[in-house]
Each structure stands twice: as C-alpha cells, then as structure tokens.
Write a protein that holds these residues in place. Sequence first.
Motif, mmCIF file in Angstrom:
data_model
loop_
_atom_site.group_PDB
_atom_site.id
_atom_site.type_symbol
_atom_site.label_atom_id
_atom_site.label_comp_id
_atom_site.label_asym_id
_atom_site.label_seq_id
_atom_site.Cartn_x
_atom_site.Cartn_y
_atom_site.Cartn_z
ATOM 1 N N TRP A 48 11.200 -8.181 -6.223
ATOM 2 C CA TRP A 48 10.160 -7.196 -6.507
ATOM 3 C C TRP A 48 8.765 -7.791 -6.475
ATOM 4 N N LEU A 49 8.572 -8.934 -7.098
ATOM 5 C CA LEU A 49 7.237 -9.520 -7.156
ATOM 6 C C LEU A 49 6.686 -9.840 -5.770
ATOM 7 N N PRO A 50 7.422 -10.538 -4.900
ATOM 8 C CA PRO A 50 6.903 -10.752 -3.545
ATOM 9 C C PRO A 50 6.694 -9.444 -2.788
ATOM 10 N N SER A 51 7.547 -8.472 -3.046
ATOM 11 C CA SER A 51 7.414 -7.170 -2.405
ATOM 12 C C SER A 51 6.111 -6.495 -2.816
ATOM 13 N N VAL A 52 5.824 -6.487 -4.090
ATOM 14 C CA VAL A 52 4.604 -5.851 -4.593
ATOM 15 C C VAL A 52 3.372 -6.598 -4.088
ATOM 16 N N ILE A 53 3.437 -7.911 -4.080
ATOM 17 C CA ILE A 53 2.299 -8.706 -3.582
ATOM 18 C C ILE A 53 2.058 -8.406 -2.107
ATOM 19 N N SER A 54 3.136 -8.328 -1.323
ATOM 20 C CA SER A 54 2.989 -8.036 0.107
ATOM 21 C C SER A 54 2.369 -6.667 0.332
ATOM 22 N N ILE A 55 2.846 -5.676 -0.395
ATOM 23 C CA ILE A 55 2.311 -4.315 -0.251
ATOM 24 C C ILE A 55 0.836 -4.283 -0.651
ATOM 25 N N ALA A 56 0.491 -4.953 -1.733
ATOM 26 C CA ALA A 56 -0.907 -4.974 -2.168
ATOM 27 C C ALA A 56 -1.791 -5.643 -1.114
ATOM 28 N N GLU A 57 -1.300 -6.723 -0.514
ATOM 29 C CA GLU A 57 -2.093 -7.404 0.506
ATOM 30 C C GLU A 57 -2.180 -6.585 1.789
ATOM 31 N N ILE A 58 -1.122 -5.855 2.131
ATOM 32 C CA ILE A 58 -1.190 -4.961 3.289
ATOM 33 C C ILE A 58 -2.244 -3.889 3.033
ATOM 34 N N ASN A 59 -2.244 -3.334 1.842
ATOM 35 C CA ASN A 59 -3.232 -2.318 1.480
ATOM 36 C C ASN A 59 -4.648 -2.883 1.571
ATOM 37 N N LEU A 60 -4.852 -4.065 1.029
ATOM 38 C CA LEU A 60 -6.160 -4.715 1.087
ATOM 39 C C LEU A 60 -6.583 -4.971 2.538
ATOM 40 N N ASN A 61 -5.664 -5.496 3.338
ATOM 41 C CA ASN A 61 -5.994 -5.829 4.721
ATOM 42 C C ASN A 61 -6.292 -4.595 5.564
ATOM 43 N N ILE A 101 7.059 -10.228 6.011
ATOM 44 C CA ILE A 101 7.518 -10.707 4.703
ATOM 45 C C ILE A 101 8.142 -9.560 3.915
ATOM 46 N N TYR A 102 7.540 -8.383 3.986
ATOM 47 C CA TYR A 102 7.974 -7.247 3.176
ATOM 48 C C TYR A 102 9.291 -6.633 3.657
ATOM 49 N N GLU A 103 9.477 -6.534 4.949
ATOM 50 C CA GLU A 103 10.632 -5.814 5.490
ATOM 51 C C GLU A 103 11.981 -6.271 4.919
ATOM 52 N N PRO A 104 12.277 -7.568 4.837
ATOM 53 C CA PRO A 104 13.588 -7.939 4.284
ATOM 54 C C PRO A 104 13.699 -7.743 2.769
ATOM 55 N N LEU A 105 12.598 -7.503 2.077
ATOM 56 C CA LEU A 105 12.620 -7.354 0.624
ATOM 57 C C LEU A 105 12.916 -5.927 0.177
ATOM 58 N N MET A 106 12.914 -4.987 1.114
ATOM 59 C CA MET A 106 13.152 -3.586 0.746
ATOM 60 C C MET A 106 14.593 -3.409 0.298
ATOM 61 N N VAL A 107 14.768 -2.668 -0.809
ATOM 62 C CA VAL A 107 16.092 -2.485 -1.390
ATOM 63 C C VAL A 107 16.516 -1.013 -1.380
ATOM 64 N N TYR A 108 15.609 -0.149 -1.736
ATOM 65 C CA TYR A 108 15.942 1.259 -1.957
ATOM 66 C C TYR A 108 15.696 2.107 -0.713
ATOM 67 N N PRO A 109 16.533 3.130 -0.496
ATOM 68 C CA PRO A 109 16.343 4.012 0.666
ATOM 69 C C PRO A 109 14.980 4.708 0.665
ATOM 70 N N GLU A 110 14.504 5.108 -0.492
ATOM 71 C CA GLU A 110 13.194 5.759 -0.568
ATOM 72 C C GLU A 110 12.091 4.792 -0.126
ATOM 73 N N GLU A 111 12.245 3.547 -0.527
ATOM 74 C CA GLU A 111 11.282 2.516 -0.134
ATOM 75 C C GLU A 111 11.286 2.335 1.384
ATOM 76 N N ARG A 112 12.479 2.331 1.981
ATOM 77 C CA ARG A 112 12.592 2.193 3.437
ATOM 78 C C ARG A 112 11.951 3.376 4.147
ATOM 79 N N LYS A 113 12.136 4.577 3.597
ATOM 80 C CA LYS A 113 11.548 5.765 4.217
ATOM 81 C C LYS A 113 10.021 5.711 4.143
ATOM 82 N N LEU A 114 9.497 5.362 2.980
ATOM 83 C CA LEU A 114 8.042 5.264 2.838
ATOM 84 C C LEU A 114 7.473 4.206 3.780
ATOM 85 N N TYR A 115 8.165 3.098 3.898
ATOM 86 C CA TYR A 115 7.686 2.043 4.786
ATOM 87 C C TYR A 115 7.770 2.478 6.241
#
Length: 141
Positions: A48-61, A101-115
């Motif tokens: 979760w932590l690397p996942s959240v960091i990756s998403i935050a950095e994608i948002n920033l970038n 980095i984020y793609e292999p960290l996804m766990v939930y189907p909803e998360e995959r759909k949003l991504y």
Amino acid sequence: MKFENLKLATKQGIAFGFILFIMAGTTVFSLVEMSRLKDEIDKVNANWLPSVISIAEINLNTSEYRISELQHAFTHYGHKMQEQEQIMLAIKAMVDKKQDIYEPLMVYPEERKLYSDFREKWKRYLELHEQFMRLSRQNNA
C-alpha cells in the motif's frame, strides 16, 4: 481435602500460580496479536505505501506536465520553448516510470478499473497534447 482447609502458604502459592498462569496466557495472546499486527504492517509497507506514493507522484507529475504546457504556450522565445519541451519529456518519463512501479502493486478490482480509466484518459490527453504543441509552435512561428 478442601481449599479452605489448606495452609495459608499453600493457598498463596496456588493463587500466585493462578496469577502466573493468567499472565502467561495474556503474554502469549499479546505475542500472537503483535505478530498479526506485524504482518499487517508489513503488508502495508510492502504494497500500500509504495502504491500510494506512486499515485501521489503520478498526480504531481501530471500537474507539472500541464503547467509546463501552459508555460510553453506563453513563451515567445524559441529556446525557451525547447527547454519546456525537454522538461515535458522528462516529466512524461517520470510518469511512465511511476506507472510501471504502480501497476504490479494493484490488488483490488476497483483499483484496476480506476487505473485503467486513468490510462485511457492519459493516452487521450497525450494525443491532445501533440495537437496543443503543434498549435503552440505555430502561434510563435
């Protein structure tokens, strides 16, 4: 032999043993729960932590990318435009890296759909970006 007929020292020994038994049980229970909590913390730290960091950095970038586009559009000097284009290429490379980095960290189907939705919109955005850049360059020519 009844409990009330035992000597005081024996009664105290039995009570002390009972208290020790309760404390040992509580300690074992605490150790089991702490192990379970450690497993949950490890799961959070590993996924979760690397996942959240990756998403935050994608948002920033992606925000920095849009800002760079606007700076490109408002620039009237050719060398500044090229600098902005280089900055945008570097930012896009960072977004791509964070997505990898984020793609292999996804766990939930909803998360995959949003991504998946994000990927489609990002792809469409990059197509519009090319049109935007062409118009911006023509405007300054």
